[in-house]
Design a protein around this motif. Sequence first.
Motif, PDB file in Angstrom:
ATOM      1  N   ALA A  25      38.615-108.464  22.495  1.00 51.24           N
ATOM      2  CA  ALA A  25      37.712-108.327  23.704  1.00 51.24           C
ATOM      3  C   ALA A  25      38.156-108.647  24.865  1.00 51.24           C
ATOM      4  O   ALA A  25      37.963-108.075  26.046  1.00 51.24           O
ATOM      5  CB  ALA A  25      36.163-108.823  23.424  1.00 51.24           C
ATOM      6  N   GLU A  26      38.495-110.063  25.173  1.00 50.81           N
ATOM      7  CA  GLU A  26      39.259-110.494  26.202  1.00 50.81           C
ATOM      8  C   GLU A  26      40.384-109.721  26.888  1.00 50.81           C
ATOM      9  O   GLU A  26      40.649-109.374  28.189  1.00 50.81           O
ATOM     10  CB  GLU A  26      39.862-111.782  26.126  1.00 50.81           C
ATOM     11  N   ALA A  27      41.212-108.975  25.965  1.00 50.57           N
ATOM     12  CA  ALA A  27      42.374-108.425  26.447  1.00 50.57           C
ATOM     13  C   ALA A  27      42.148-107.099  27.085  1.00 50.57           C
ATOM     14  O   ALA A  27      42.574-106.717  28.234  1.00 50.57           O
ATOM     15  CB  ALA A  27      43.173-108.194  25.412  1.00 50.57           C
ATOM     16  N   ILE A  28      41.069-106.652  26.365  1.00 47.76           N
ATOM     17  CA  ILE A  28      40.400-105.213  26.809  1.00 47.76           C
ATOM     18  C   ILE A  28      39.810-105.354  28.051  1.00 47.76           C
ATOM     19  O   ILE A  28      40.111-104.618  29.022  1.00 47.76           O
ATOM     20  CB  ILE A  28      39.315-104.680  25.829  1.00 47.76           C
ATOM     21  N   LEU A  91      49.148 -98.500  17.279  1.00 52.90           N
ATOM     22  CA  LEU A  91      48.656 -97.491  17.531  1.00 52.90           C
ATOM     23  C   LEU A  91      47.100 -97.796  18.173  1.00 52.90           C
ATOM     24  O   LEU A  91      46.749 -97.263  19.073  1.00 52.90           O
ATOM     25  CB  LEU A  91      48.258 -96.705  16.324  1.00 52.90           C
ATOM     26  N   ARG A  92      46.602 -98.985  17.687  1.00 54.31           N
ATOM     27  CA  ARG A  92      45.258 -99.417  18.381  1.00 54.31           C
ATOM     28  C   ARG A  92      45.602 -99.603  19.799  1.00 54.31           C
ATOM     29  O   ARG A  92      44.715 -99.348  20.791  1.00 54.31           O
ATOM     30  CB  ARG A  92      44.620-100.519  17.516  1.00 54.31           C
ATOM     31  N   ARG A  93      46.806-100.546  20.030  1.00 56.40           N
ATOM     32  CA  ARG A  93      47.140-101.029  21.192  1.00 56.40           C
ATOM     33  C   ARG A  93      47.384 -99.723  22.229  1.00 56.40           C
ATOM     34  O   ARG A  93      46.892 -99.598  23.420  1.00 56.40           O
ATOM     35  CB  ARG A  93      48.368-101.668  21.176  1.00 56.40           C
ATOM     36  N   ASP A  94      47.921 -98.577  21.552  1.00 57.43           N
ATOM     37  CA  ASP A  94      48.343 -97.561  22.349  1.00 57.43           C
ATOM     38  C   ASP A  94      46.771 -96.657  22.705  1.00 57.43           C
ATOM     39  O   ASP A  94      46.915 -96.307  23.948  1.00 57.43           O
ATOM     40  CB  ASP A  94      49.258 -96.519  21.718  1.00 57.43           C
ATOM     41  N   VAL A  95      45.896 -96.821  21.691  1.00 55.82           N
ATOM     42  CA  VAL A  95      44.905 -95.785  22.081  1.00 55.82           C
ATOM     43  C   VAL A  95      44.053 -96.689  23.069  1.00 55.82           C
ATOM     44  O   VAL A  95      43.641 -96.013  23.933  1.00 55.82           O
ATOM     45  CB  VAL A  95      44.180 -95.704  20.703  1.00 55.82           C
ATOM     46  N   THR A  96      43.909 -97.854  23.105  1.00 55.38           N
ATOM     47  CA  THR A  96      43.088 -98.528  23.980  1.00 55.38           C
ATOM     48  C   THR A  96      43.995 -98.708  25.347  1.00 55.38           C
ATOM     49  O   THR A  96      43.089 -98.244  26.346  1.00 55.38           O
ATOM     50  CB  THR A  96      43.236-100.280  23.561  1.00 55.38           C
ATOM     51  N   ARG A  97      45.310 -98.611  25.635  1.00 51.03           N
ATOM     52  CA  ARG A  97      46.001 -98.677  26.602  1.00 51.03           C
ATOM     53  C   ARG A  97      45.577 -97.156  27.428  1.00 51.03           C
ATOM     54  O   ARG A  97      45.162 -97.172  28.584  1.00 51.03           O
ATOM     55  CB  ARG A  97      47.446 -99.022  26.500  1.00 51.03           C
ATOM     56  N   PHE A  98      45.855 -96.114  26.679  1.00 50.45           N
ATOM     57  CA  PHE A  98      45.920 -94.703  27.224  1.00 50.45           C
ATOM     58  C   PHE A  98      44.521 -94.360  27.529  1.00 50.45           C
ATOM     59  O   PHE A  98      44.114 -93.665  28.428  1.00 50.45           O
ATOM     60  CB  PHE A  98      46.566 -93.886  26.307  1.00 50.45           C
ATOM     61  N   LEU A  99      43.509 -94.857  26.512  1.00 47.85           N
ATOM     62  CA  LEU A  99      42.093 -94.464  27.022  1.00 47.85           C
ATOM     63  C   LEU A  99      41.592 -95.192  28.301  1.00 47.85           C
ATOM     64  O   LEU A  99      40.834 -94.797  29.133  1.00 47.85           O
ATOM     65  CB  LEU A  99      41.084 -94.938  25.689  1.00 47.85           C
ATOM     66  N   LEU A 100      42.038 -96.482  28.354  1.00 50.48           N
ATOM     67  CA  LEU A 100      41.644 -97.193  29.734  1.00 50.48           C
ATOM     68  C   LEU A 100      42.393 -96.865  30.837  1.00 50.48           C
ATOM     69  O   LEU A 100      41.767 -96.413  31.885  1.00 50.48           O
ATOM     70  CB  LEU A 100      41.944 -98.731  29.663  1.00 50.48           C
ATOM     71  N   ASP A 101      43.526 -96.153  30.590  1.00 49.89           N
ATOM     72  CA  ASP A 101      44.327 -95.400  31.877  1.00 49.89           C
ATOM     73  C   ASP A 101      43.458 -94.294  32.067  1.00 49.89           C
ATOM     74  O   ASP A 101      43.273 -94.171  33.422  1.00 49.89           O
ATOM     75  CB  ASP A 101      45.866 -95.232  31.495  1.00 49.89           C
ATOM     76  N   GLY A 102      43.254 -93.272  31.282  1.00 54.50           N
ATOM     77  CA  GLY A 102      42.508 -92.211  31.651  1.00 54.50           C
ATOM     78  C   GLY A 102      41.212 -92.404  32.181  1.00 54.50           C
ATOM     79  O   GLY A 102      40.711 -91.735  33.350  1.00 54.50           O
ATOM     80  N   LEU A 103      40.326 -93.323  31.454  1.00 54.08           N
ATOM     81  CA  LEU A 103      39.118 -93.854  32.134  1.00 54.08           C
ATOM     82  C   LEU A 103      39.407 -93.990  33.663  1.00 54.08           C
ATOM     83  O   LEU A 103      38.733 -93.856  34.527  1.00 54.08           O
ATOM     84  CB  LEU A 103      38.590 -94.827  31.465  1.00 54.08           C
ATOM     85  N   ALA A 104      40.333 -95.161  34.021  1.00 54.96           N
ATOM     86  CA  ALA A 104      40.422 -95.508  35.332  1.00 54.96           C
ATOM     87  C   ALA A 104      40.980 -94.445  36.403  1.00 54.96           C
ATOM     88  O   ALA A 104      40.616 -94.448  37.463  1.00 54.96           O
ATOM     89  CB  ALA A 104      41.482 -96.652  35.421  1.00 54.96           C
ATOM     90  N   VAL A 126      34.891-102.386  19.344  1.00 53.93           N
ATOM     91  CA  VAL A 126      34.453-102.004  17.886  1.00 53.93           C
ATOM     92  C   VAL A 126      35.751-101.435  17.076  1.00 53.93           C
ATOM     93  O   VAL A 126      35.815-101.776  15.950  1.00 53.93           O
ATOM     94  CB  VAL A 126      33.282-101.010  17.760  1.00 53.93           C
ATOM     95  N   LEU A 127      36.406-100.334  17.630  1.00 52.72           N
ATOM     96  CA  LEU A 127      37.499 -99.753  17.114  1.00 52.72           C
ATOM     97  C   LEU A 127      38.565-100.980  16.653  1.00 52.72           C
ATOM     98  O   LEU A 127      39.174-100.893  15.558  1.00 52.72           O
ATOM     99  CB  LEU A 127      38.211 -98.963  18.106  1.00 52.72           C
ATOM    100  N   ALA A 128      38.878-102.026  17.430  1.00 52.90           N
ATOM    101  CA  ALA A 128      39.551-102.919  17.405  1.00 52.90           C
ATOM    102  C   ALA A 128      39.209-103.639  16.096  1.00 52.90           C
ATOM    103  O   ALA A 128      40.200-104.320  15.275  1.00 52.90           O
ATOM    104  CB  ALA A 128      40.148-103.520  18.386  1.00 52.90           C
ATOM    105  N   ARG A 129      38.095-103.928  15.770  1.00 55.85           N
ATOM    106  CA  ARG A 129      37.554-105.084  15.101  1.00 55.85           C
ATOM    107  C   ARG A 129      37.048-104.257  13.568  1.00 55.85           C
ATOM    108  O   ARG A 129      37.533-105.100  12.593  1.00 55.85           O
ATOM    109  CB  ARG A 129      36.394-105.640  15.463  1.00 55.85           C
ATOM    110  N   GLU A 130      36.529-103.066  13.534  1.00 58.03           N
ATOM    111  CA  GLU A 130      36.326-102.675  12.333  1.00 58.03           C
ATOM    112  C   GLU A 130      37.421-102.157  11.337  1.00 58.03           C
ATOM    113  O   GLU A 130      38.154-101.570  11.739  1.00 58.03           O
ATOM    114  CB  GLU A 130      35.339-101.405  12.759  1.00 58.03           C
ATOM    115  N   PRO A 131      37.190-102.768   9.897  1.00 65.04           N
ATOM    116  CA  PRO A 131      38.047-102.398   9.141  1.00 65.04           C
ATOM    117  C   PRO A 131      38.349-100.987   9.004  1.00 65.04           C
ATOM    118  O   PRO A 131      39.474-100.565   8.504  1.00 65.04           O
ATOM    119  CB  PRO A 131      37.784-102.976   7.989  1.00 65.04           C
TER     120      PRO A 131
END
Length: 161
Positions: A25-28, A91-104, A126-131
């Motif tokens: 959460a802090e990294a996001i 993949l979770r790192r990439d999804v997070t990065r590129f979704l944040l980049d697109g959002l920004a 949630v995506l990062a935490r949920e098994p």
Amino acid sequence: YVTLRRIEMFETAMSKIEPGHDRVAEAIDEAWRQNQTEEYRAYSELSNAAHTDPDLAAVFRPAMAAYDLARRKTAMALFSAQEKRAEGFHLRRDVTRFLLDGLATHGWFGDDGDTRAAQILQFLKVLAREPESRRLLAKAARDATARPDRREPRKPPSRRG
């Protein structure tokens, strides 16, 4: 310069995340804060311009690769061995990065923009935490690796007079 500055900002911020905290959460949250900076806006503009300017691309693509490598190394230092071994970690790192980049870059939602941005940030946490989410992303990564799309990219139509 902008790439080196972004690397420095990212490494400094991630080094301040303490063990025992919700590092994901802090990294996001920190990645999102950094996507609000002038450095991010300059990086984004250069990245977009490099798509159509071959001279800029020759300089900027290696800088983008260096930034990507630095982010990867920083993530590898931030997370535990168990977290890094988890299926779909990168993949979770990439999804997070590129979704944040697109959002920004493109996330102009109008009056409810802050609410929608907050919802997307929460979704990523949630995506990062949920098994189950982790399993689905890991499966997507395996499937893409096992059956890569081998089609050639479409070429633009030729210009005939």
